[in-house]
Design an enzyme around this catalytic site. Structure first.
Site, PDB file in Angstrom:
ATOM      1  N   LYS A 114       0.860  -1.571  -0.009  1.00  0.00           N
ATOM      2  CA  LYS A 114       0.060  -0.207   0.126  1.00  0.00           C
ATOM      3  C   LYS A 114       0.536   1.459   0.569  1.00  0.00           C
ATOM      4  CE  LYS A 114      -4.165  -1.854   2.129  1.00  0.00           C
ATOM      5  NZ  LYS A 114      -4.913  -2.032   3.143  1.00  0.00           N
TER       6      LYS A 114
ATOM      7  N   GLY B 137      10.012  -5.166   6.581  1.00  0.00           N
ATOM      8  CA  GLY B 137       8.441  -5.921   5.873  1.00  0.00           C
ATOM      9  C   GLY B 137       8.905  -6.964   5.444  1.00  0.00           C
TER      10      GLY B 137
END
Ligand code: AMP
Length: 390
Positions: free
Chosen positions: A191, A350
């Protein structure tokens, strides 16, 4: 900021905050020991000083004040004993004091079982501080959290950055503050909303020469240019923001390549039929899950002519084989850049580490950060509270 070698640690009780938040399976077995291996040099250096070493860490996100077996650090103490070939004593209760001799190592139970850890409670921080003569903050991956064991202790003890924290900061500074140009950043992931600040910071402040966006993030930028994205993951509410970032990039002379072709499918699964499509030919029912071969060729060229690289997150849904080629190609491009070119590359945050491991290029990255959230906050220009406390 003091570093560990500035402190007189010989025979002293040294409290060390590490990040031993490692993934474990249901049997409590450690399935990735990268963070434990990364902390070994710090522990070994302290042993050469005959220090009494008291290790602190969190594991997972337990409810404070409640013991839960699956968040216990006991398996980490056993694992460390094995890889250090030295007994690491595990202590369940430590806040009222510990018996320890120089040359011994203790790992204390999960700091997040203590009430007040996350709120950086000064009473808790003081109790922890009383266990040692000095405090070493070595947990880069937790440095973005102002908690009792990451920040609080530093107010009550003579403190310094540990070697791992120091290595992380050095590597990130080399990319963010004085990179050899051209500098390219690759930002993938799901995102744009998670990466807005980062993208703008990279363009405006870090002045990257090229900003490659991939994954769901690229879809939002494509949509902002009026390209069809079908049923792909993208954020319609952020089209204006995406246009703004592209404008800033243009104003700053930053090259901002978007995918020219993509891999699409109607569903996300291992055995789905995929198609490669030019970016203008994506249909209403298509979902974009990876970059296409022409894009791969262009990105490979950019990567292999960049002197400095910063890589965060995959450019496709690499967890599924039909959509792994783009992320694998980024990894191969880095791995196959000739050594004589002296490229400096930093990857982190991440899912980057799992991608780097999956495609077997760990040894080709100049520096692999142990930080997830901390890595992201650092590269978007935020001051990390634990580093400020030091
Ligand atoms: P993040 O959660 O932001 O760290 O992003 C990592 C995730 O983004 C990975 O699990 C990828 O599978 C996912 N991802 C990458 N490309 C896409 C895409 N085109 N559509 C949806 N998800 C994606």
């Amino acid at each position: 900021m003091k570093i560990m070698s500035d402190l007189p640690l010989q025979n002293q009780r040294v409290l060390v905050r590490e990040d031993f938040n490692v993934p474990m399976n249901d049997q409590g077995e450690i399935i990735n020991d990268q963070r434990l291996q990364a902390a070994l040099p710090t522990i070994q250096t302290l042993l050469t000083h005959n220090a009494a070493i008291i290790l602190l860490s969190h594991l997972g996100r337990p409810t404070e004040g409640v013991f839960e077996q699956k968040y216990s650090l006991r398996p980490v103490a056993d694992y460390l004993s094995k890889i250090l070939q030295k007994k690491v004593r595990f202590e369940l209760n430590y806040l009222e004091g510990l018996e320890i001799q120089p040359g011994e190592i203790i790992l204390c139970e999960n700091v997040r079982f203590n009430l007040g850890e996350k709120k950086n409670d000064p009473v808790l921080a003081q109790k922890m501080a009383k266990l040692g003569d000095f405090f070493i903050m070595d947990a880069f991956a937790t440095a973005h959290r102002a908690e009792a064991s990451t920040c609080g202790i530093a107010h009550y003890l003579s403190s310094a950055a540990g070697p791992l924290l120091e290595r992380e900061i050095k590597a990130l500074k080399q990319v963010m503050d004085h990179p050899e140009k051209p500098l390219t950043a690759i930002v993938g992931g799901a995102k744009v909303s998670d990466k807005l600040v980062l993208l703008e910071h990279l363009v405006k402040k870090v002045k990257v020469n090229t900003l490659i966006v991939g994954g769901g993030i690229a879809n939002t930028f494509l949509a902002a240019l009026g390209k069809p994205v079908g049923q792909s993951l993208y954020e319609p509410a952020l089209l204006n923001e995406a246009q703004h970032i592209m404008q800033v990039a243009q104003d700053c002379g930053c090259f901002f390549p978007l995918p020219e072709d993509v891999v699409v499918a109607e569903t996300l699964s291992e055995h789905v039929v995929t198609q490669i499509k030019n970016i203008d030919s994506v249909c209403d029912q298509d979902r974009i899950f990876d970059i296409g071969p022409q894009t791969i060729r262009h990105l490979t060229e950019i990567i292999q002519t960049s002197k400095t690289l910063l890589w965060n997150d995959p450019v496709g849904v690499f967890e599924y084989a039909p959509f792994a080629a783009g992320t694998k190609a980024i990894a191969s491009a880095i791995a196959n850049t000739p050594e004589s070119f002296h490229q400096y590359s930093v990857a982190g945050g991440g899912d980057t580490l799992s991608a780097v491991e999956q495609f077997n290029i760990t040894q080709h990255i100049s520096y692999l950060s142990t930080g997830g959230g901390a890595f992201l906050e650092y590269i978007q220009g935020k001051k990390l509270p634990a580093i400020l406390a030091l």
